[in-house]
Scaffold this active site. Structure first.
Site, PDB file in Angstrom:
ATOM      1  N   ASN A 155      25.663 -18.039  38.830  1.00 55.41           N
ATOM      2  CA  ASN A 155      26.388 -18.387  40.056  1.00 55.41           C
ATOM      3  C   ASN A 155      27.601 -17.500  40.310  1.00 55.41           C
ATOM      4  O   ASN A 155      28.072 -17.407  41.434  1.00 55.41           O
ATOM      5  CB  ASN A 155      26.824 -19.861  40.003  1.00 55.41           C
ATOM      6  CG  ASN A 155      27.515 -20.207  38.711  1.00 55.41           C
ATOM      7  OD1 ASN A 155      26.921 -20.103  37.633  1.00 55.41           O
ATOM      8  ND2 ASN A 155      28.759 -20.606  38.778  1.00 55.41           N
ATOM      9  N   GLN A 183      20.828 -21.764  41.498  1.00 60.28           N
ATOM     10  CA  GLN A 183      21.133 -20.614  42.368  1.00 60.28           C
ATOM     11  C   GLN A 183      19.891 -19.806  42.721  1.00 60.28           C
ATOM     12  O   GLN A 183      20.004 -18.766  43.370  1.00 60.28           O
ATOM     13  CB  GLN A 183      22.162 -19.693  41.684  1.00 60.28           C
ATOM     14  CG  GLN A 183      23.521 -20.321  41.510  1.00 60.28           C
ATOM     15  CD  GLN A 183      24.297 -20.471  42.826  1.00 60.28           C
ATOM     16  OE1 GLN A 183      23.949 -19.880  43.855  1.00 60.28           O
ATOM     17  NE2 GLN A 183      25.343 -21.269  42.791  1.00 60.28           N
ATOM     18  N   HIS A 205      21.694 -28.417  48.244  1.00 59.52           N
ATOM     19  CA  HIS A 205      22.788 -27.837  49.046  1.00 59.52           C
ATOM     20  C   HIS A 205      22.997 -26.346  48.809  1.00 59.52           C
ATOM     21  O   HIS A 205      23.806 -25.725  49.485  1.00 59.52           O
ATOM     22  CB  HIS A 205      24.090 -28.624  48.851  1.00 59.52           C
ATOM     23  CG  HIS A 205      24.811 -28.390  47.561  1.00 59.52           C
ATOM     24  ND1 HIS A 205      25.921 -27.583  47.468  1.00 59.52           N
ATOM     25  CD2 HIS A 205      24.602 -28.864  46.312  1.00 59.52           C
ATOM     26  CE1 HIS A 205      26.375 -27.590  46.216  1.00 59.52           C
ATOM     27  NE2 HIS A 205      25.585 -28.357  45.501  1.00 59.52           N
ATOM     28  N   THR A 241      17.630 -46.878  43.800  1.00 58.79           N
ATOM     29  CA  THR A 241      16.953 -46.753  45.097  1.00 58.79           C
ATOM     30  C   THR A 241      17.048 -45.309  45.588  1.00 58.79           C
ATOM     31  O   THR A 241      18.124 -44.701  45.542  1.00 58.79           O
ATOM     32  CB  THR A 241      17.636 -47.689  46.121  1.00 58.79           C
ATOM     33  OG1 THR A 241      17.606 -49.008  45.576  1.00 58.79           O
ATOM     34  CG2 THR A 241      16.925 -47.661  47.462  1.00 58.79           C
ATOM     35  N   CYS A 326      33.444 -25.096  41.183  1.00 58.25           N
ATOM     36  CA  CYS A 326      33.957 -26.231  40.406  1.00 58.25           C
ATOM     37  C   CYS A 326      35.164 -25.849  39.581  1.00 58.25           C
ATOM     38  O   CYS A 326      35.882 -26.698  39.091  1.00 58.25           O
ATOM     39  CB  CYS A 326      32.919 -26.806  39.466  1.00 58.25           C
ATOM     40  SG  CYS A 326      31.370 -26.102  39.609  1.00 58.25           S
TER      41      CYS A 326
END
Ligand SMILES: Cc1ncc(COP(=O)(O)O)c(C=O)c1O
Length: 387
Positions: A155, A183, A205, A241, A326
């Site tokens: 990344n 990635q 994402h 769920t 991060c």
């Protein structure tokens, strides 16, 4: 891109803008298929059909069976489930595990937790371009090795590892092989049916899907110990769920990726070339990571004398990164670049440009101009230059 400020977004490795088709599909599902997919009535069946269709879309991108996919909240959870789940499942056979120093925190910290539980982890070093040698990897495998985890695309640097060869070395010895593909999935061609990989993590994402959803591919015959207990969903491996709308968004992003990857890659290569050509003459500039052959959507560069965090501010409204998203609020130099042999200062000067399907050549021109100006400005402020 943003309502009030014209951002120039070159941080696609942190996250990608969701594609219009993805948003459209999620809105449809939120309006019409919001039922619990485990419910035994017509509504539930509608939602279950949406989940099945999304699984087929992702399975087709990866060339695997839909039943081999476990939905998660993203790649962090998929990595945790893969690594903890396989290590615990095989603990009685041995406690040796293998990984690499330049993995994402979502892998590094899982192995650190396993070390605290008494596992013995070998941390392999890359070469100065970020690549892991197959010889070094094979030499680290032992009779008691149970699991190896090596990322597909890094990344921070875009370095691509030889996962096919590394996986074969594991197969020959009966070692479970996990790949963090966060990635790579949806950005590079991937045929998991032909690769000797037991576990592959991905997240929507990073390829124009929604945040908060990902998946773990689990090859047949790879038992895992679950991390969570609750309902019986997903073969008892990951209860809870299902987020039907997010899963539908992931499926749509996978279908779009299948249709776009061949077009995306030359587009990205041209942008990378344009960017590098525009900044390579800057004195003292070096590439962090592979000079050739890396993932074309990432270019990480550093300088001898300019500090990355200050440069980042000088680059506004350009959105780029100094390290992985991060860690970007952490002032420590990137451990990934340190592992490539960069000094603390060199690592702290790094700027990661990452771009994608929606990036235009004009964005790159603007980035080149801002980067050149930013460097000039900071060099003008430096004490040595003031004398
Ligand atoms: C290589 C890699 N692994 C894992 C992750 C974590 O993914 P997620 O945000 O889906 O938890 C990321 C994203 O930052 C990544 O780049």
């Amino acid at each position: 891109m943003s309502a009030d400020i014209d951002l120039i977004y070159l941080d696609y490795a942190a996250t990608t803008p969701p594609a219009q088709q993805v948003l459209q599909r999620m809105r449809e599902v939120q309006a019409n298929a919001w039922f619990n997919p485990s419910s035994n009535h017509l509504g539930g069946m509608t939602s279950a059909a949406v989940v099945r269709a999304a699984a087929e879309q992702l399975a087709s991108l990866l060339n695997v069976g839909a039943e081999s996919l476990i939905w998660t909240s993203g790649a962090t959870e998929a990595n945790n489930l893969a690594i903890l789940g396989a290590a615990k499942q095989r603990e009685h056979r041995g406690k040796h595990l293998v990984t690499m120093r330049t993995e994402h925190k979502a892998v590094v910290d899982v192995f650190r937790a396993l070390e605290k539980l008494g596992f013995d982890v070998t941390w392999l070093e890359p070469d100065k371009h970020g690549h892991l040698s197959v010889e070094r990897f094979s030499a680290a495998l032992r009779d008691d090795t149970q699991l190896a985890s090596i990322m597909h695309v890094n990344n921070e640097t875009g370095a691509i590892q030889e996962i096919a060869t590394l996986g074969s070395a594991c197969r020959q010895r009966g070692i479970v092989f996990h790949v963090d593909g966060a990635q790579a999935c949806g950005k590079m061609p991937l045929d998991l049916a032909r690769l000797p990989i037991d576990l592959y993590s991905l997240t929507a994402h990073k390829f124009y899907g929604p945040k908060g959803v990902g998946a773990l591919f689990v090859a047949e015959g790879t038992p895992l110990t679950p991390l969570m207990f609750g309902g019986g969903q997903q073969r008892r491996l990951r209860p809870g769920t299902l987020a039907v709308d997010l899963i539908a968004g992931l499926g749509e992003a996978a279908a779009l990726a299948a249709a776009s990857i061949e077009r995306d890659l030359p587009h990205l290569s041209a942008l990378k070339e344009q960017l590098f050509t525009g900044i390579k003459e800057i004195e003292g500039l070096h590439i962090n990571g592979p000079e050739q052959g890396g993932y074309p959507g990432i270019l990480n560069v550093g300088l001898d004398d300019v500090e990355g965090e200050s440069l980042l501010l000088a680059l506004e409204p350009l959105c780029v990164a100094t390290g992985s998203a991060c860690n970007s609020r952490n002032q420590e130099p990137s451990y990934v670049l340190r592992a490539l042999g960069r000094s603390d200062f060199e690592a702290q000067s790094a700027i990661r440009f990452s771009f994608g399907r929606m990036t235009k050549p004009e964005d790159i021109d603007a980035a080149i101009a801002l980067y050149r100006q930013g460097v000039e400005k900071l060099r003008g402020l430096a004490p040595a230059a003031a004398n």
